[in-house]
Structure formats: C-alpha cells, structure tokens
Design a protein around this motif. Structure first.
Motif, PDB file in Angstrom:
ATOM      1  N   UNK A 131      -6.873  -0.006   5.933  1.00  0.00           N
ATOM      2  CA  UNK A 131      -6.346   0.356   4.626  1.00  0.00           C
ATOM      3  C   UNK A 131      -7.192   1.755   4.154  1.00  0.00           C
ATOM      4  N   UNK A 132      -8.627   1.557   4.553  1.00  0.00           N
ATOM      5  CA  UNK A 132      -9.662   2.459   4.022  1.00  0.00           C
ATOM      6  C   UNK A 132      -9.117   3.875   4.591  1.00  0.00           C
TER       7      UNK A 132
ATOM      8  N   UNK B 167       2.359   6.281  -2.931  1.00  0.00           N
ATOM      9  CA  UNK B 167       3.715   6.861  -3.464  1.00  0.00           C
ATOM     10  C   UNK B 167       3.674   7.349  -4.753  1.00  0.00           C
ATOM     11  N   UNK B 168       3.192   6.135  -5.569  1.00  0.00           N
ATOM     12  CA  UNK B 168       3.092   6.475  -7.038  1.00  0.00           C
ATOM     13  C   UNK B 168       1.918   7.164  -7.560  1.00  0.00           C
ATOM     14  N   UNK B 169       0.972   7.090  -6.773  1.00  0.00           N
ATOM     15  CA  UNK B 169      -0.160   7.843  -6.969  1.00  0.00           C
ATOM     16  C   UNK B 169      -0.124   9.214  -6.865  1.00  0.00           C
ATOM     17  N   UNK B 170       0.674   9.595  -5.426  1.00  0.00           N
ATOM     18  CA  UNK B 170       0.879  11.063  -5.313  1.00  0.00           C
ATOM     19  C   UNK B 170       2.006  11.494  -6.129  1.00  0.00           C
ATOM     20  N   UNK B 171       3.023  10.740  -6.519  1.00  0.00           N
ATOM     21  CA  UNK B 171       4.134  11.334  -7.232  1.00  0.00           C
ATOM     22  C   UNK B 171       3.766  11.638  -8.848  1.00  0.00           C
ATOM     23  N   UNK B 172       3.005  10.632  -9.257  1.00  0.00           N
ATOM     24  CA  UNK B 172       2.452  10.814 -10.709  1.00  0.00           C
ATOM     25  C   UNK B 172       1.256  11.301 -10.990  1.00  0.00           C
TER      26      UNK B 172
ATOM     27  N   UNK C 154       0.901  -0.984   0.069  1.00  0.00           N
ATOM     28  CA  UNK C 154      -0.198  -0.033   0.187  1.00  0.00           C
ATOM     29  C   UNK C 154       0.774   1.235   0.104  1.00  0.00           C
ATOM     30  N   UNK C 155       2.148   1.058   0.721  1.00  0.00           N
ATOM     31  CA  UNK C 155       3.139   2.402   0.509  1.00  0.00           C
ATOM     32  C   UNK C 155       3.521   2.599  -0.651  1.00  0.00           C
ATOM     33  N   UNK C 156       3.682   1.576  -1.405  1.00  0.00           N
ATOM     34  CA  UNK C 156       4.180   1.829  -2.854  1.00  0.00           C
ATOM     35  C   UNK C 156       3.190   2.328  -3.773  1.00  0.00           C
ATOM     36  N   UNK C 157       1.866   1.758  -3.711  1.00  0.00           N
ATOM     37  CA  UNK C 157       0.710   2.425  -4.596  1.00  0.00           C
ATOM     38  C   UNK C 157       0.700   3.996  -3.841  1.00  0.00           C
TER      39      UNK C 157
ATOM     40  N   UNK D 141      -5.509   5.074  -8.370  1.00  0.00           N
ATOM     41  CA  UNK D 141      -5.626   3.792  -8.354  1.00  0.00           C
ATOM     42  C   UNK D 141      -6.804   3.456  -7.592  1.00  0.00           C
ATOM     43  N   UNK D 142      -7.340   2.323  -8.243  1.00  0.00           N
ATOM     44  CA  UNK D 142      -8.669   1.814  -7.402  1.00  0.00           C
ATOM     45  C   UNK D 142      -8.106   0.489  -6.750  1.00  0.00           C
TER      46      UNK D 142
END
Length: 48
Positions: free
Chosen positions: A24-25, A6-11, A1-4, A15-16
């Motif tokens: 997690x919610x 990080x990617x969502x915010x950086x790029x 979840x950390x990787x997802x 993500x769904x």
C-alpha cells in the motif's frame, strides 16, 4: 484503496492513511515514516 485513490485525485483533496503494508505504501503520493512517535523521513515512494 482504489476508491480512496480515485476520490483523492478526482476531487483534489488529501487522505491520510496509516498502514504497515508495504504494497500500500507504494501507491502513495507522499510517505511519512514514523518510529516511536517521531518522523524519521518524508519521501516520495519508488513505486508507480
């Protein structure tokens, strides 16, 4: 979840992710609650 996250915010993408895990919610920017195939609510989580 950390990787997802990080990617969502950086790029600047979306993500769904589906989960039954309340911990997690709280990490989500937006939450759509479904029951029996119907949307019950769309809300911003109260976690940080």
């Amino acid at each position: 979840m950390d990787l997802i996250g990080d990617l969502v915010h950086a790029r600047g993408v979306a993500a769904v992710v589906t989960t039954h895990e309340p911990a997690l919610v709280t990490r989500a920017d937006r939450v759509l609650e479904l029951y029996d195939g119907r949307a019950l609510s769309a809300l911003a989580p109260t976690g940080t």
